[in-house]
Design a protein around this motif. Structure first.
Motif, PDB file in Angstrom:
ATOM      1  N   VAL A 114      70.885  30.348  34.893  1.00 47.85           N
ATOM      2  CA  VAL A 114      71.770  29.297  35.425  1.00 47.85           C
ATOM      3  C   VAL A 114      70.909  28.157  35.958  1.00 47.85           C
ATOM      4  N   LEU A 115      71.549  27.028  36.240  1.00 49.88           N
ATOM      5  CA  LEU A 115      70.886  25.935  36.946  1.00 49.88           C
ATOM      6  C   LEU A 115      70.823  26.280  38.425  1.00 49.88           C
ATOM      7  N   VAL A 116      69.665  26.093  39.059  1.00 50.86           N
ATOM      8  CA  VAL A 116      69.500  26.463  40.469  1.00 50.86           C
ATOM      9  C   VAL A 116      68.798  25.332  41.233  1.00 50.86           C
ATOM     10  N   ARG A 167      65.788  23.611  38.335  1.00 55.53           N
ATOM     11  CA  ARG A 167      67.017  23.563  37.544  1.00 55.53           C
ATOM     12  C   ARG A 167      67.150  24.789  36.643  1.00 55.53           C
ATOM     13  N   ASP A 168      66.820  24.686  35.362  1.00 56.39           N
ATOM     14  CA  ASP A 168      67.080  25.808  34.448  1.00 56.39           C
ATOM     15  C   ASP A 168      65.818  26.476  33.957  1.00 56.39           C
ATOM     16  N   VAL A 169      64.693  26.335  34.670  1.00 54.80           N
ATOM     17  CA  VAL A 169      63.434  26.856  34.151  1.00 54.80           C
ATOM     18  C   VAL A 169      62.531  27.381  35.258  1.00 54.80           C
ATOM     19  N   LEU A 170      61.815  28.478  34.954  1.00 57.33           N
ATOM     20  CA  LEU A 170      60.774  29.043  35.813  1.00 57.33           C
ATOM     21  C   LEU A 170      59.433  28.664  35.199  1.00 57.33           C
ATOM     22  N   ARG A 203      75.702  33.199  42.716  1.00 58.04           N
ATOM     23  CA  ARG A 203      76.037  32.558  43.983  1.00 58.04           C
ATOM     24  C   ARG A 203      75.405  31.164  44.094  1.00 58.04           C
ATOM     25  N   TRP A 204      74.220  30.987  43.501  1.00 56.58           N
ATOM     26  CA  TRP A 204      73.503  29.718  43.652  1.00 56.58           C
ATOM     27  C   TRP A 204      73.527  28.856  42.381  1.00 56.58           C
ATOM     28  N   SER A 205      74.328  29.253  41.417  1.00 56.42           N
ATOM     29  CA  SER A 205      74.415  28.508  40.171  1.00 56.42           C
ATOM     30  C   SER A 205      74.978  27.109  40.409  1.00 56.42           C
ATOM     31  N   ARG A 206      74.366  26.122  39.744  1.00 59.54           N
ATOM     32  CA  ARG A 206      74.879  24.751  39.793  1.00 59.54           C
ATOM     33  C   ARG A 206      75.563  24.357  38.498  1.00 59.54           C
TER      34      ARG A 206
END
Length: 207
Positions: A114-116, A167-170, A203-206
């Motif tokens: 997810v986006l975080v 956002r969407d990447v580690l 819970r933290w998804s944007r």
């Protein structure tokens, strides 16, 4: 639905695959033939995609994910999926100053589910020889919940010292600890992502 940024970047710009443009090729570092051969072999072995140059791979990345100094170049990129998760591995060739020597680090980025919110995770040595893992970001609640005791243990087990979630990447570089070879590093990063409880991501998804 808007495509996550990592997946948009994996597609690239067909009008200029390198993403560097004419100005970007001035005083550019050489592309190493031996390194290219190594990456092509990995791509053929695993069914991944190899690209010699792809500057667009780091478009929009936070500067904390890369070494300080002038923006470097992206060489020898591998893209594909590992355990079903999109990833990219590449060499970031850079200089500490505009006149300094070219240096190379390896960068590995794995897609998040997810986006975080942005988080920077680092292992900080203490004066007594011990260390502790910290997470910093604009939303401290997410940083605290993400960095559970089990995740701290996983980070130490894999030997990571610096990671960025954006956002969407580690994102992790070879300067940030972890396994040395790209396949093992990729395995360790996907393991970290998969071991974060799904309810934390939800819970933290944007999205």
């Amino acid at each position: 639905m808007r495509r996550p940024r990592l997946l948009r970047a994996l597609v690239g710009d067909s009008s200029d695959p390198s993403g560097e443009g004419r100005a970007g090729r001035v005083d550019a570092p050489p592309v190493e033939a031996e390194r290219a051969a190594e990456r092509r072999e990995l791509a053929e072995t695993h069914g991944w995609t190899y690209t010699e140059r792809h500057q667009g791979a780091i478009q929009g990345w936070p500067r904390t994910a890369l070494p300080p100094g002038p923006l470097g170049r992206v060489h020898h990129e591998l893209t594909g999926r590992h355990h079903g998760r999109p990833f990219r591995i590449f060499d970031y060739v850079h200089r500490g100053t505009s006149e300094g020597p070219w240096q190379r680090i390896e960068v590995c980025a794995v897609a998040l589910p997810v986006l975080v919110p942005y988080v920077y995770i680092r292992d900080v040595p203490a004066a007594d020889g011990s260390d502790d893992v910290y997470a910093e970001g604009p939303d401290t609640r997410f940083a605290v919940e993400l960095l559970s005791e089990s995740l701290r243990a996983d980070l130490r087990r894999h030997g990571f010292t610096d990671l960025v979630l954006d956002r969407d990447v580690l994102i992790c570089t070879s300067d940030g600890g972890g396994p040395a070879d790209p396949e093992s590093r990729l395995e360790a990063l996907t393991d970290l992502v998969d071991r974060v409880p799904s309810d934390v991501w939800a819970r933290w998804s944007r999205d």
